[in-house]
Design a protein around this motif. Structure first.
Motif, PDB file in Angstrom:
ATOM      1  N   THR A 128       0.810  -1.214   0.000  1.00  0.00           N
ATOM      2  CA  THR A 128       0.000   0.000   0.000  1.00  0.00           C
ATOM      3  C   THR A 128       0.843   1.264   0.000  1.00  0.00           C
ATOM      4  N   ARG A 129       2.123   1.163   0.252  1.00  0.00           N
ATOM      5  CA  ARG A 129       2.937   2.383   0.175  1.00  0.00           C
ATOM      6  C   ARG A 129       3.181   2.723  -1.290  1.00  0.00           C
ATOM      7  N   GLU A 130       3.316   3.982  -1.559  1.00  0.00           N
ATOM      8  CA  GLU A 130       3.428   4.490  -2.928  1.00  0.00           C
ATOM      9  C   GLU A 130       4.758   4.092  -3.563  1.00  0.00           C
ATOM     10  N   HIS A 131       4.686   3.364  -4.648  1.00  0.00           N
ATOM     11  CA  HIS A 131       5.857   3.097  -5.484  1.00  0.00           C
ATOM     12  C   HIS A 131       5.383   2.496  -6.793  1.00  0.00           C
ATOM     13  N   ARG A 132       5.980   2.945  -7.866  1.00  0.00           N
ATOM     14  CA  ARG A 132       5.620   2.521  -9.218  1.00  0.00           C
ATOM     15  C   ARG A 132       6.704   1.643  -9.792  1.00  0.00           C
TER      16      ARG A 132
ATOM     17  N   TRP B 120      -4.588  -2.546  -7.677  1.00  0.00           N
ATOM     18  CA  TRP B 120      -3.513  -1.544  -7.553  1.00  0.00           C
ATOM     19  C   TRP B 120      -4.123  -0.145  -7.479  1.00  0.00           C
TER      20      TRP B 120
ATOM     21  N   HIS C 202      -3.808   2.736  -4.647  1.00  0.00           N
ATOM     22  CA  HIS C 202      -2.881   3.805  -5.023  1.00  0.00           C
ATOM     23  C   HIS C 202      -3.568   4.995  -5.705  1.00  0.00           C
TER      24      HIS C 202
ATOM     25  N   TYR D 167      -4.558   5.434  -8.821  1.00  0.00           N
ATOM     26  CA  TYR D 167      -4.303   5.664 -10.260  1.00  0.00           C
ATOM     27  C   TYR D 167      -4.130   4.361 -10.957  1.00  0.00           C
TER      28      TYR D 167
END
Length: 81
Positions: free
Chosen positions: A16-20, A75, A79, A81
């Motif tokens: 759940t932490r932001e990373h692409r 996802w 997130h 998006y």
């Protein structure tokens, strides 16, 4: 880390932490594969493998391919998006 799929000895989770880029973590036994989900029309891509056998990685990619739209939706749910 929410579980979004369980089956065939595999557990698929989304951090759940932001990373692409959009990807999932697939766990089997004591190992893990990180697989980029891919855009519509693109195949999933293995980003990293830790302790999985070749056939386990192949099955993990197959599971991601079979559930690509649902995993992409999961996802986005976490997130935005």
């Amino acid at each position: 880390m929410p579980v979004i799929y369980v089956g065939d000895g595999l557990t698929v989770k989304v951090f759940t932490r932001e990373h692409r880029p959009p990807h999932v973590h697939v766990f089997c036994r004591d190992g893990e594969a990180i697989i980029v989900i891919g855009a519509p029309g693109e195949d999933p891509e293995v980003r990293a493998v830790y302790g999985l056998r070749t056939w386990e990685v192949a099955r993990a990619v197959e599971i991601v391919r079979e559930n690509q739209a649902a995993f992409r939706d999961a996802w986005r749910k976490y997130h935005g998006y």
